[in-house]
Scaffold this motif. Sequence first.
Motif, PDB file in Angstrom:
ATOM      1  N   LYS A 204       0.835  -1.205   0.000  1.00  0.00           N
ATOM      2  CA  LYS A 204       0.000   0.000   0.000  1.00  0.00           C
ATOM      3  C   LYS A 204       0.870   1.255   0.000  1.00  0.00           C
ATOM      4  O   LYS A 204       0.570   2.229  -0.705  1.00  0.00           O
ATOM      5  CB  LYS A 204      -0.911  -0.015   1.232  1.00  0.00           C
ATOM      6  CG  LYS A 204      -1.940   1.081   1.252  1.00  0.00           C
ATOM      7  CD  LYS A 204      -2.768   0.962   2.506  1.00  0.00           C
ATOM      8  CE  LYS A 204      -4.220   1.126   2.204  1.00  0.00           C
ATOM      9  NZ  LYS A 204      -5.045   1.012   3.397  1.00  0.00           N
ATOM     10  N   GLY A 205       1.942   1.236   0.760  1.00  0.00           N
ATOM     11  CA  GLY A 205       2.856   2.368   0.775  1.00  0.00           C
ATOM     12  C   GLY A 205       3.580   2.536  -0.554  1.00  0.00           C
ATOM     13  O   GLY A 205       3.833   3.651  -1.013  1.00  0.00           O
ATOM     14  N   LYS A 206       3.920   1.407  -1.209  1.00  0.00           N
ATOM     15  CA  LYS A 206       4.563   1.470  -2.520  1.00  0.00           C
ATOM     16  C   LYS A 206       3.614   2.075  -3.543  1.00  0.00           C
ATOM     17  O   LYS A 206       4.021   2.880  -4.384  1.00  0.00           O
ATOM     18  CB  LYS A 206       4.990   0.072  -2.976  1.00  0.00           C
ATOM     19  CG  LYS A 206       5.988  -0.589  -2.088  1.00  0.00           C
ATOM     20  CD  LYS A 206       7.376  -0.205  -2.465  1.00  0.00           C
ATOM     21  CE  LYS A 206       8.355  -1.029  -1.661  1.00  0.00           C
ATOM     22  NZ  LYS A 206       9.663  -0.465  -1.636  1.00  0.00           N
TER      23      LYS A 206
ATOM     24  N   ARG B 280       7.432  -5.122 -10.071  1.00  0.00           N
ATOM     25  CA  ARG B 280       6.916  -4.699 -11.377  1.00  0.00           C
ATOM     26  C   ARG B 280       6.389  -5.900 -12.141  1.00  0.00           C
ATOM     27  O   ARG B 280       5.315  -5.850 -12.723  1.00  0.00           O
ATOM     28  CB  ARG B 280       8.014  -4.026 -12.193  1.00  0.00           C
ATOM     29  CG  ARG B 280       8.307  -2.629 -11.752  1.00  0.00           C
ATOM     30  CD  ARG B 280       9.425  -2.059 -12.606  1.00  0.00           C
ATOM     31  NE  ARG B 280       9.950  -0.858 -11.997  1.00  0.00           N
ATOM     32  CZ  ARG B 280       9.781   0.355 -12.486  1.00  0.00           C
ATOM     33  NH1 ARG B 280       9.092   0.525 -13.593  1.00  0.00           N
ATOM     34  NH2 ARG B 280      10.291   1.387 -11.885  1.00  0.00           N
ATOM     35  N   ASN B 281       7.181  -6.967 -12.160  1.00  0.00           N
ATOM     36  CA  ASN B 281       6.772  -8.185 -12.843  1.00  0.00           C
ATOM     37  C   ASN B 281       6.068  -9.073 -11.828  1.00  0.00           C
ATOM     38  O   ASN B 281       6.656  -9.488 -10.839  1.00  0.00           O
ATOM     39  CB  ASN B 281       7.996  -8.891 -13.430  1.00  0.00           C
ATOM     40  CG  ASN B 281       7.624 -10.090 -14.282  1.00  0.00           C
ATOM     41  OD1 ASN B 281       6.446 -10.454 -14.371  1.00  0.00           O
ATOM     42  ND2 ASN B 281       8.613 -10.694 -14.896  1.00  0.00           N
ATOM     43  N   LYS B 282       4.809  -9.388 -12.059  1.00  0.00           N
ATOM     44  CA  LYS B 282       4.019 -10.156 -11.087  1.00  0.00           C
ATOM     45  C   LYS B 282       4.546 -11.574 -10.901  1.00  0.00           C
ATOM     46  O   LYS B 282       4.333 -12.182  -9.870  1.00  0.00           O
ATOM     47  CB  LYS B 282       2.556 -10.224 -11.534  1.00  0.00           C
ATOM     48  CG  LYS B 282       1.862  -8.891 -11.551  1.00  0.00           C
ATOM     49  CD  LYS B 282       1.640  -8.378 -10.165  1.00  0.00           C
ATOM     50  CE  LYS B 282       0.897  -7.073 -10.196  1.00  0.00           C
ATOM     51  NZ  LYS B 282       0.725  -6.497  -8.899  1.00  0.00           N
ATOM     52  N   LYS B 283       5.244 -12.112 -11.901  1.00  0.00           N
ATOM     53  CA  LYS B 283       5.737 -13.480 -11.802  1.00  0.00           C
ATOM     54  C   LYS B 283       7.118 -13.549 -11.164  1.00  0.00           C
ATOM     55  O   LYS B 283       7.641 -14.610 -10.903  1.00  0.00           O
ATOM     56  CB  LYS B 283       5.786 -14.110 -13.192  1.00  0.00           C
ATOM     57  CG  LYS B 283       4.408 -14.259 -13.800  1.00  0.00           C
ATOM     58  CD  LYS B 283       4.474 -14.882 -15.153  1.00  0.00           C
ATOM     59  CE  LYS B 283       3.079 -14.970 -15.726  1.00  0.00           C
ATOM     60  NZ  LYS B 283       3.060 -15.528 -17.065  1.00  0.00           N
ATOM     61  N   LYS B 284       7.715 -12.396 -10.909  1.00  0.00           N
ATOM     62  CA  LYS B 284       9.070 -12.360 -10.378  1.00  0.00           C
ATOM     63  C   LYS B 284       9.043 -11.894  -8.922  1.00  0.00           C
ATOM     64  O   LYS B 284       8.273 -11.020  -8.553  1.00  0.00           O
ATOM     65  CB  LYS B 284       9.908 -11.396 -11.204  1.00  0.00           C
ATOM     66  CG  LYS B 284      11.350 -11.313 -10.801  1.00  0.00           C
ATOM     67  CD  LYS B 284      12.069 -10.349 -11.710  1.00  0.00           C
ATOM     68  CE  LYS B 284      13.516 -10.217 -11.283  1.00  0.00           C
ATOM     69  NZ  LYS B 284      14.220  -9.225 -12.082  1.00  0.00           N
ATOM     70  N   GLY B 285       9.886 -12.463  -8.083  1.00  0.00           N
ATOM     71  CA  GLY B 285      10.041 -11.982  -6.726  1.00  0.00           C
ATOM     72  C   GLY B 285       9.015 -12.495  -5.739  1.00  0.00           C
ATOM     73  O   GLY B 285       8.921 -11.986  -4.643  1.00  0.00           O
ATOM     74  N   ARG B 286       8.257 -13.495  -6.110  1.00  0.00           N
ATOM     75  CA  ARG B 286       7.234 -14.006  -5.205  1.00  0.00           C
ATOM     76  C   ARG B 286       7.743 -15.175  -4.366  1.00  0.00           C
ATOM     77  O   ARG B 286       7.095 -15.561  -3.409  1.00  0.00           O
ATOM     78  CB  ARG B 286       6.003 -14.467  -5.992  1.00  0.00           C
ATOM     79  CG  ARG B 286       5.387 -13.395  -6.858  1.00  0.00           C
ATOM     80  CD  ARG B 286       4.677 -12.371  -6.056  1.00  0.00           C
ATOM     81  NE  ARG B 286       3.468 -12.919  -5.499  1.00  0.00           N
ATOM     82  CZ  ARG B 286       2.579 -12.226  -4.826  1.00  0.00           C
ATOM     83  NH1 ARG B 286       2.769 -10.952  -4.648  1.00  0.00           N
ATOM     84  NH2 ARG B 286       1.510 -12.791  -4.346  1.00  0.00           N
TER      85      ARG B 286
ATOM     86  N   HIS C 144       4.246   5.539  -5.489  1.00  0.00           N
ATOM     87  CA  HIS C 144       4.484   5.242  -6.903  1.00  0.00           C
ATOM     88  C   HIS C 144       5.869   4.635  -7.100  1.00  0.00           C
ATOM     89  O   HIS C 144       6.619   5.043  -7.979  1.00  0.00           O
ATOM     90  CB  HIS C 144       4.325   6.502  -7.770  1.00  0.00           C
ATOM     91  CG  HIS C 144       3.003   7.163  -7.603  1.00  0.00           C
ATOM     92  ND1 HIS C 144       1.830   6.615  -8.077  1.00  0.00           N
ATOM     93  CD2 HIS C 144       2.649   8.310  -6.992  1.00  0.00           C
ATOM     94  CE1 HIS C 144       0.818   7.412  -7.776  1.00  0.00           C
ATOM     95  NE2 HIS C 144       1.289   8.442  -7.100  1.00  0.00           N
ATOM     96  N   SER C 145       6.217   3.668  -6.249  1.00  0.00           N
ATOM     97  CA  SER C 145       7.515   3.015  -6.354  1.00  0.00           C
ATOM     98  C   SER C 145       7.314   1.507  -6.393  1.00  0.00           C
ATOM     99  O   SER C 145       6.206   1.004  -6.238  1.00  0.00           O
ATOM    100  CB  SER C 145       8.401   3.399  -5.160  1.00  0.00           C
ATOM    101  OG  SER C 145       7.830   2.934  -3.961  1.00  0.00           O
ATOM    102  N   TYR C 146       8.402   0.797  -6.615  1.00  0.00           N
ATOM    103  CA  TYR C 146       8.364  -0.650  -6.712  1.00  0.00           C
ATOM    104  C   TYR C 146       9.409  -1.236  -5.774  1.00  0.00           C
ATOM    105  O   TYR C 146      10.300  -0.544  -5.313  1.00  0.00           O
ATOM    106  CB  TYR C 146       8.639  -1.097  -8.154  1.00  0.00           C
ATOM    107  CG  TYR C 146       7.555  -0.671  -9.105  1.00  0.00           C
ATOM    108  CD1 TYR C 146       6.446  -1.473  -9.308  1.00  0.00           C
ATOM    109  CD2 TYR C 146       7.633   0.537  -9.774  1.00  0.00           C
ATOM    110  CE1 TYR C 146       5.438  -1.086 -10.174  1.00  0.00           C
ATOM    111  CE2 TYR C 146       6.636   0.938 -10.635  1.00  0.00           C
ATOM    112  CZ  TYR C 146       5.540   0.116 -10.837  1.00  0.00           C
ATOM    113  OH  TYR C 146       4.551   0.496 -11.679  1.00  0.00           O
ATOM    114  N   GLY C 147       9.285  -2.536  -5.486  1.00  0.00           N
ATOM    115  CA  GLY C 147      10.243  -3.206  -4.617  1.00  0.00           C
ATOM    116  C   GLY C 147       9.775  -4.616  -4.334  1.00  0.00           C
ATOM    117  O   GLY C 147       9.000  -5.194  -5.099  1.00  0.00           O
TER     118      GLY C 147
END
Length: 77
Positions: free
Chosen positions: A24-26, A38-44, A30-33
């Motif tokens: 919610k804070g991101k 950014r990529n929904k399939k990456k970093g999960r 307007h930032s990513y982390g």
Amino acid sequence: MFFPAPLSGFYVVYCGRGDRKTAKGKRFKHSYGNARPRNKKKGRGPVRVPVPPSPPRKDRFDDGEIVKIEIDESLFS
């Protein structure tokens, strides 16, 4: 919620819109982390295996004793 920090020029926010560690804070900043990739399939991370629910815990104060309560009805009339 914003809590003004004494003698500093910024606000201290512990959770919610201003917290840069949450999704919610991101979105608000307007930032990513890691919380908002950014990529929904990456970093999960790896797929989580469902864990069966644990058995109910025994109440340590319950010893199985049944106490009989007698109510004197003459007090209510």
